[in-house]
Scaffold this motif. Structure first.
Motif, PDB file in Angstrom:
ATOM      1  N   SER A  34      37.613  39.142  28.915  1.00 41.33           N
ATOM      2  CA  SER A  34      38.459  40.068  28.179  1.00 41.33           C
ATOM      3  C   SER A  34      37.921  40.204  26.759  1.00 41.33           C
ATOM      4  N   ILE A  35      38.523  41.107  25.983  1.00 44.39           N
ATOM      5  CA  ILE A  35      38.101  41.282  24.601  1.00 44.39           C
ATOM      6  C   ILE A  35      38.294  39.989  23.819  1.00 44.39           C
ATOM      7  N   GLY A  92      43.949  45.265  28.894  1.00 44.34           N
ATOM      8  CA  GLY A  92      43.930  46.644  29.355  1.00 44.34           C
ATOM      9  C   GLY A  92      44.406  46.723  30.803  1.00 44.34           C
ATOM     10  N   THR A  93      44.544  47.919  31.291  1.00 44.56           N
ATOM     11  CA  THR A  93      45.007  48.130  32.664  1.00 44.56           C
ATOM     12  C   THR A  93      43.965  48.932  33.441  1.00 44.56           C
ATOM     13  N   SER A 140      39.800  46.552  34.307  1.00 50.09           N
ATOM     14  CA  SER A 140      39.849  46.233  32.881  1.00 50.09           C
ATOM     15  C   SER A 140      38.570  45.546  32.410  1.00 50.09           C
ATOM     16  N   SER A 141      37.809  44.951  33.348  1.00 54.38           N
ATOM     17  CA  SER A 141      36.537  44.314  33.001  1.00 54.38           C
ATOM     18  C   SER A 141      35.401  45.323  32.862  1.00 54.38           C
ATOM     19  N   GLY A 142      35.644  46.596  33.258  1.00 52.44           N
ATOM     20  CA  GLY A 142      34.599  47.615  33.219  1.00 52.44           C
ATOM     21  C   GLY A 142      33.924  47.808  34.568  1.00 52.44           C
ATOM     22  N   LYS A 143      34.266  46.971  35.537  1.00 50.29           N
ATOM     23  CA  LYS A 143      33.699  47.091  36.873  1.00 50.29           C
ATOM     24  C   LYS A 143      34.416  48.196  37.643  1.00 50.29           C
ATOM     25  N   LEU A 144      33.666  48.930  38.459  1.00 51.90           N
ATOM     26  CA  LEU A 144      34.245  50.006  39.264  1.00 51.90           C
ATOM     27  C   LEU A 144      34.482  49.503  40.682  1.00 51.90           C
TER      28      LEU A 144
END
Length: 219
Positions: A34-35, A92-93, A140-144
């Motif tokens: 996460s951030i 994030g969501t 939320s990790s940026g993974k699709l």
């Protein structure tokens, strides 16, 4: 000679301390940080480097900021476990980028996610044709995450890749995505013998079937 011994000592201690701190902060893959995880990791690394720049300063004083950061991270992780709202703010969501085969440009703009990013991540999963995608969810990790169309190409309006209940809290936004409300959800759960929503850890709904996992500690 004393300087070299000091460097070796500090390197060894800092290595062990960082190893212990990161174990205490929990296990996550690098791509799932996460951030807050990322910020704390960078700050701890910077503080560790600074401890080598001036060997005259007391070593314990330089270790205190690292311990404080670790404490803050553990505290915030505990709050995240207890509060879905706080977790959504920090982590994030997930966002649906492709819904029932239709690209949601509004969601892409909101996440500052462009078509090159989308196509690249689809190709990484062996998908070259957008028609093969039923859902694509930007985590939320940026993974699709991708859910492919079934071979019979049936449209399942009632499917949702998101849970309807998390930690005993009804996810109204996910209900709206399938055109339902909390009254419908409560009615369906009541038919299944589930009347205490606060005891449900997670409730999923896909292809007309419910998946329910209960929190045994709240019984």
């Amino acid at each position: 000679m004393d300087i070299y011994l000091g460097i070796i000592f500090r390197t060894t201690v800092i290595y062990l301390v960082i190893l212990i701190l990161f174990r205490m902060m929990g296990k996550r893959e690098v791509g799932e940080l996460s951030i807050l995880d990322l910020v704390v990791s960078i700050m701890i690394g910077d503080i560790a480097v600074l401890s080598f720049e001036d060997l005259e300063k007391p070593f314990l004083r330089q270790m205190i900021p690292m311990l404080v950061l670790a404490f803050i991270q553990i505290l915030l992780a505990f709050i995240s476990l207890k509060s879905v709202r706080f977790r959504n703010i920090v982590d994030g969501t997930p966002q649906i980028i492709i819904n029932q085969g239709k690209i949601d440009e509004k969601a892409m703009r909101k996440q500052r996610y462009n078509f090159d990013d989308l196509l690249t991540q689809l190709r990484e999963q062996g998908i070259n044709d957008l028609n093969d995608v039923q859902f694509a969810i930007l985590e939320s990790s940026g993974k699709l995450s991708v859910i492919k169309n079934n071979q019979d190409k049936r449209s399942k309006i009632d499917e949702t890749p998101f849970p309807l209940i998390v930690d005993g809290k009804i996810q109204e936004s996910n209900l709206n995505k399938i055109g339902k409300n909390h009254f419908w959800l409560r009615h369906q759960l009541k038919k299944l013998g589930e009347t205490k929503i606060n005891e449900i850890s997670i409730c999923g709904y896909i292809d007309g079937e419910f998946y329910i996992d209960k929190n045994e500690t709240k019984k």
